[in-house]
Design a protein around this motif. Sequence first.
Motif, PDB file in Angstrom:
ATOM      1  N   THR A 135       0.847  -1.200   0.000  1.00 16.84           N
ATOM      2  CA  THR A 135       0.000   0.000   0.000  1.00 16.84           C
ATOM      3  C   THR A 135       0.877   1.243   0.000  1.00 16.84           C
ATOM      4  N   ARG A 136       0.366   2.307  -0.587  1.00 14.94           N
ATOM      5  CA  ARG A 136       1.060   3.600  -0.566  1.00 14.94           C
ATOM      6  C   ARG A 136       0.030   4.711  -0.700  1.00 14.94           C
ATOM      7  N   ARG A 137      -0.040   5.553   0.334  1.00 12.07           N
ATOM      8  CA  ARG A 137      -0.915   6.718   0.260  1.00 12.07           C
ATOM      9  C   ARG A 137      -0.069   7.888  -0.224  1.00 12.07           C
ATOM     10  N   ILE A 138      -0.526   8.551  -1.281  1.00 11.69           N
ATOM     11  CA  ILE A 138       0.293   9.574  -1.924  1.00 11.69           C
ATOM     12  C   ILE A 138      -0.617  10.628  -2.547  1.00 11.69           C
ATOM     13  N   HIS A 139      -0.149  11.879  -2.535  1.00 13.20           N
ATOM     14  CA  HIS A 139      -0.862  12.957  -3.242  1.00 13.20           C
ATOM     15  C   HIS A 139      -0.047  13.271  -4.493  1.00 13.20           C
ATOM     16  N   LEU A 140      -0.533  12.817  -5.641  1.00 10.78           N
ATOM     17  CA  LEU A 140       0.198  12.996  -6.909  1.00 10.78           C
ATOM     18  C   LEU A 140       0.171  14.454  -7.343  1.00 10.78           C
ATOM     19  N   THR A 141       1.216  14.872  -8.024  1.00 11.25           N
ATOM     20  CA  THR A 141       1.137  16.125  -8.777  1.00 11.25           C
ATOM     21  C   THR A 141       0.410  15.823 -10.099  1.00 11.25           C
ATOM     22  N   ALA A 142      -0.040  16.892 -10.770  1.00 15.71           N
ATOM     23  CA  ALA A 142      -0.692  16.684 -12.071  1.00 15.71           C
ATOM     24  C   ALA A 142       0.288  16.062 -13.057  1.00 15.71           C
ATOM     25  N   GLU A 143       1.546  16.424 -12.945  1.00 15.65           N
ATOM     26  CA  GLU A 143       2.561  15.868 -13.855  1.00 15.65           C
ATOM     27  C   GLU A 143       2.723  14.364 -13.612  1.00 15.65           C
ATOM     28  N   GLN A 144       2.740  13.966 -12.348  1.00 14.39           N
ATOM     29  CA  GLN A 144       2.855  12.529 -12.033  1.00 14.39           C
ATOM     30  C   GLN A 144       1.615  11.771 -12.521  1.00 14.39           C
ATOM     31  N   ALA A 145       0.435  12.369 -12.308  1.00 16.11           N
ATOM     32  CA  ALA A 145      -0.791  11.715 -12.784  1.00 16.11           C
ATOM     33  C   ALA A 145      -0.741  11.556 -14.307  1.00 16.11           C
ATOM     34  N   GLY A 146      -0.220  12.564 -14.976  1.00 16.60           N
ATOM     35  CA  GLY A 146      -0.094  12.510 -16.430  1.00 16.60           C
ATOM     36  C   GLY A 146       0.842  11.411 -16.886  1.00 16.60           C
ATOM     37  N   ARG A 147       1.918  11.192 -16.123  1.00 20.09           N
ATOM     38  CA  ARG A 147       2.833  10.098 -16.484  1.00 20.09           C
ATOM     39  C   ARG A 147       2.162   8.744 -16.264  1.00 20.09           C
TER      40      ARG A 147
END
Length: 141
Positions: free
Chosen positions: A37-49
């Motif tokens: 498990t990993r709880r994380i708040h993605l940046t928009a750039e990470q979500a895009g990747r």
Amino acid sequence: MAIERTLSIIKPDAIAKNVVGDIIRRFEENGLSVVATRRIHLTAEQAGRFYAVHKDRPFFGPLCAFMSSGPILAMVLEGKNAVRLNRQLMGATNPKEADAGTIRADHAESIDANAVHGSDSLENAATEISFFFADIDIYSS
Ligand code: CMP
């Protein structure tokens, strides 16, 4: 049936609704184990990747904005037929088309805020798992 691993993401809408426990219960009651498990708040750039395969689709911008709007919970699920079973438990991408009793039918509001993501093939599962986890982070039961 082969033991498989697949990536599951509990999306920002479901995190905000505090239904993480209900979603994980459905996985466990249907024979899937949470092995990372990993709880994380993605940046928009990470979500895009992560969603690069959709980069030319009209929903790509809103998808990246939504997936970076709050924390997510990324998980590796393990079990027999995990890729297909997870997708059955999630229900259709558009919650309006999701079968009764599925996660999206019960917890999703729209095709954008649709509560969960799950890998759509064994090959993509390996790629998506490696986006969030190193081998050393994943422990089978
Ligand atoms: P997910 O399974 O995470 O994969 C890509 C996401 O894009 C999908 O869930 C939806 O939340 C979002 N999306 C928005 N519009 C569409 C669409 N028309 N078709 C597929 N996915 C869409």
